[in-house]
Write a protein that holds these residues in place. Structure first.
Motif, PDB file in Angstrom:
ATOM      1  N   ASP A   1       1.165  41.865  -0.791  1.00  0.00           N
ATOM      2  CA  ASP A   1       0.944  42.593  -1.626  1.00  0.00           C
ATOM      3  C   ASP A   1       0.910  44.119  -1.756  1.00  0.00           C
ATOM      4  N   GLU A   2      -0.567  44.597  -0.659  1.00  0.00           N
ATOM      5  CA  GLU A   2      -0.500  45.914  -0.924  1.00  0.00           C
ATOM      6  C   GLU A   2       0.158  46.307   0.840  1.00  0.00           C
ATOM      7  N   LEU A   3       0.421  45.957   1.660  1.00  0.00           N
ATOM      8  CA  LEU A   3       2.189  45.801   1.940  1.00  0.00           C
ATOM      9  C   LEU A   3       2.570  46.436   1.959  1.00  0.00           C
ATOM     10  N   GLY A   4       3.483  45.339   0.691  1.00  0.00           N
ATOM     11  CA  GLY A   4       5.025  45.890   0.505  1.00  0.00           C
ATOM     12  C   GLY A   4       5.982  44.837   0.978  1.00  0.00           C
ATOM     13  N   MET A   5       5.321  43.602   1.603  1.00  0.00           N
ATOM     14  CA  MET A   5       6.170  42.835   2.264  1.00  0.00           C
ATOM     15  C   MET A   5       5.569  41.448   1.611  1.00  0.00           C
ATOM     16  N   ASP A   6       7.559  41.133   0.996  1.00  0.00           N
ATOM     17  CA  ASP A   6       7.892  40.189  -0.088  1.00  0.00           C
ATOM     18  C   ASP A   6       8.377  39.170   0.340  1.00  0.00           C
ATOM     19  N   ARG A   7       8.645  38.979   1.804  1.00  0.00           N
ATOM     20  CA  ARG A   7       8.359  37.558   2.567  1.00  0.00           C
ATOM     21  C   ARG A   7       7.925  37.396   3.570  1.00  0.00           C
ATOM     22  N   VAL A   8       7.486  36.257   4.424  1.00  0.00           N
ATOM     23  CA  VAL A   8       7.582  36.023   5.614  1.00  0.00           C
ATOM     24  C   VAL A   8       7.307  34.390   6.003  1.00  0.00           C
ATOM     25  N   VAL A   9       6.800  35.030   7.256  1.00  0.00           N
ATOM     26  CA  VAL A   9       7.301  33.367   8.075  1.00  0.00           C
ATOM     27  C   VAL A   9       5.585  32.953   7.996  1.00  0.00           C
ATOM     28  N   ALA A  10       4.944  32.274   7.049  1.00  0.00           N
ATOM     29  CA  ALA A  10       3.863  31.690   7.484  1.00  0.00           C
ATOM     30  C   ALA A  10       3.892  30.725   9.214  1.00  0.00           C
ATOM     31  N   VAL A  11       2.420  31.791   9.792  1.00  0.00           N
ATOM     32  CA  VAL A  11       2.957  30.683  11.451  1.00  0.00           C
ATOM     33  C   VAL A  11       0.424  31.033  11.354  1.00  0.00           C
ATOM     34  N   GLY A  12       0.561  29.466  12.117  1.00  0.00           N
ATOM     35  CA  GLY A  12      -0.550  28.831  11.712  1.00  0.00           C
ATOM     36  C   GLY A  12      -1.103  27.932  12.862  1.00  0.00           C
ATOM     37  N   GLY A  13      -2.519  27.882  13.399  1.00  0.00           N
ATOM     38  CA  GLY A  13      -2.746  26.708  14.104  1.00  0.00           C
ATOM     39  C   GLY A  13      -4.050  26.391  13.636  1.00  0.00           C
ATOM     40  N   SER A  14      -4.757  24.605  14.253  1.00  0.00           N
ATOM     41  CA  SER A  14      -5.754  24.916  13.609  1.00  0.00           C
ATOM     42  C   SER A  14      -6.126  25.125  12.410  1.00  0.00           C
ATOM     43  N   GLY A  15      -7.696  25.753  11.996  1.00  0.00           N
ATOM     44  CA  GLY A  15      -8.011  26.396  10.591  1.00  0.00           C
ATOM     45  C   GLY A  15      -7.245  27.209  10.185  1.00  0.00           C
ATOM     46  N   GLY A  16      -6.587  27.713  10.539  1.00  0.00           N
ATOM     47  CA  GLY A  16      -5.339  29.019  10.959  1.00  0.00           C
ATOM     48  C   GLY A  16      -3.947  27.877   9.911  1.00  0.00           C
ATOM     49  N   ALA A  17      -3.463  26.277  10.743  1.00  0.00           N
ATOM     50  CA  ALA A  17      -2.850  25.667  10.323  1.00  0.00           C
ATOM     51  C   ALA A  17      -3.108  25.913   8.412  1.00  0.00           C
ATOM     52  N   ARG A  18      -3.865  25.359   8.834  1.00  0.00           N
ATOM     53  CA  ARG A  18      -4.410  24.956   6.682  1.00  0.00           C
ATOM     54  C   ARG A  18      -4.144  25.504   5.978  1.00  0.00           C
ATOM     55  N   ASP A  19      -4.609  26.644   6.688  1.00  0.00           N
ATOM     56  CA  ASP A  19      -4.813  27.658   5.757  1.00  0.00           C
ATOM     57  C   ASP A  19      -3.098  28.990   5.343  1.00  0.00           C
ATOM     58  N   MET A  20      -2.633  28.255   5.718  1.00  0.00           N
ATOM     59  CA  MET A  20      -0.624  28.695   5.967  1.00  0.00           C
ATOM     60  C   MET A  20      -0.276  27.711   4.759  1.00  0.00           C
ATOM     61  N   ILE A  21      -0.445  26.214   5.604  1.00  0.00           N
ATOM     62  CA  ILE A  21      -0.258  25.551   3.965  1.00  0.00           C
ATOM     63  C   ILE A  21      -0.540  25.922   3.106  1.00  0.00           C
ATOM     64  N   VAL A  22      -1.827  25.947   2.552  1.00  0.00           N
ATOM     65  CA  VAL A  22      -1.853  25.944   1.169  1.00  0.00           C
ATOM     66  C   VAL A  22      -1.537  27.434   1.019  1.00  0.00           C
ATOM     67  N   PHE A  23      -1.473  28.401   1.960  1.00  0.00           N
ATOM     68  CA  PHE A  23      -0.816  29.477   1.451  1.00  0.00           C
ATOM     69  C   PHE A  23       0.479  29.187   1.044  1.00  0.00           C
ATOM     70  N   THR A  24       1.227  28.772   1.488  1.00  0.00           N
ATOM     71  CA  THR A  24       2.483  27.761   1.337  1.00  0.00           C
ATOM     72  C   THR A  24       2.227  27.377  -0.201  1.00  0.00           C
TER      73      THR A  24
END
Length: 286
Positions: free
Chosen positions: A86-109
């Protein structure tokens, strides 16, 4: 490199690639920052494919501020990312991550479905051994330290997956932030976060009940876990594939034992994910 304040804490971030490229958020694992080995080479390869890659030091990683709130550390990071976008003015992104980052991106989605166009994950943590190992890395040492010596002991605490003492050394604000949180609140949050790493029959990944996967409705790519990878087991990737309707499971673009190989430096093998990731992102949405 730049920084922005989110939820009362500074988040360090960096954008790589053409300004007009589609934004991919690349999230590593552990309590590791964006400069951990293997992360930047993948980001650069994605940028060379025309993408705008957002690298960020999640709370409790790299040069960002320490933060302690939320249902789990992954839920805290997901909320932080939503506000950062929101601060960066980005509306939609592709969420990409591995290991703990995979879990973070799943939860983010799950938390911000309107902000995600596609999701791609690999090296997903799950299963009894992997989940209990994380408890012994991310929470148990912290609880032992704070109970024995308060947050002053936490300030001096080192660990194999991202060190609180390193966080305080890299970012001088962090020692003061820990002291402001105090012994009781630090212990209270870590006790809550510990619950995510208690293996449960209805949670394919730590801290996320299986039924919540029904919230993911975007095209999803899952790179299968390696046969020899006990920390990111093959079984977990298959379970997540089964839980996300319409998801696609592909074979790993690296050796089955890439995580276990002697001489591995961080996430150095992740560079091999660039080609399938670019192919996936460039597909036309139906």
């Amino acid at each position: 490199m730049a920084e922005v304040e989110v939820n009362g804490g500074v988040v360090v971030y960096e954008l790589i690639g053409p300004p007009d490229g589609e934004v991919l958020v690349l999230t590593p694992g552990g309590r590791f920052g964006k400069d951990y080995p293997g992360v930047r080479p993948l980001a650069q390869a994605l940028a060379e494919g025309g993408k705008r890659v957002l690298l960020w030091d999640r709370p409790n990683c790299g040069g960002s501020d320490i933060q302690l709130f939320g249902r789990s550390e992954s839920h805290m990071r997901a909320e932080t990312l939503g506000l950062l976008l929101d601060e960066l003015g980005m509306d939609r992104v592709v969420a990409v991550g591995g290991s703990g980052g995979a879990r973070d991106m799943i939860v983010f989605t799950m938390m911000y479905p309107e902000k995600v166009r596609r999701l791609a994950v690999w090296c997903i943590v799950g299963g009894t051994f992997s989940t209990m190992s994380l408890a012994g890395v991310y929470v148990i040492p912290e609880l032992r330290a704070v109970r024995a010596g308060g947050v002053e002991a936490v300030v001096r605490l080192s660990g194999p997956a991202g060190s609180w003492s390193d966080l305080c050394a890299v970012n001088p604000r962090n020692a003061g932030r820990l002291r402001a949180i105090g012994d009781e609140e630090f212990e209270r949050v870590m006790t809550r976060w510990l619950d995510a790493f208690i293996p449960k029959p209805n949670e394919a990944i730590p801290g996320v009940p299986d039924y919540e996967f029904a919230q993911i409705a975007v095209p999803t790519l899952i790179i299968r876990g390696g046969e020899k990878d006990h920390d990111h087991p093959k079984r977990t990737s298959l379970e997540v594939h089964a839980l996300i309707r319409g998801s696609r499971l592909i074979e790993p673009p690296w050796p089955e034992d890439a995580w276990e190989r002697p001489g591995r430096r961080g996430f150095d093998f992740w560079i091999h994910a660039a080609k399938p990731l670019l192919h996936f992102v460039d597909e036309v949405d139906e």
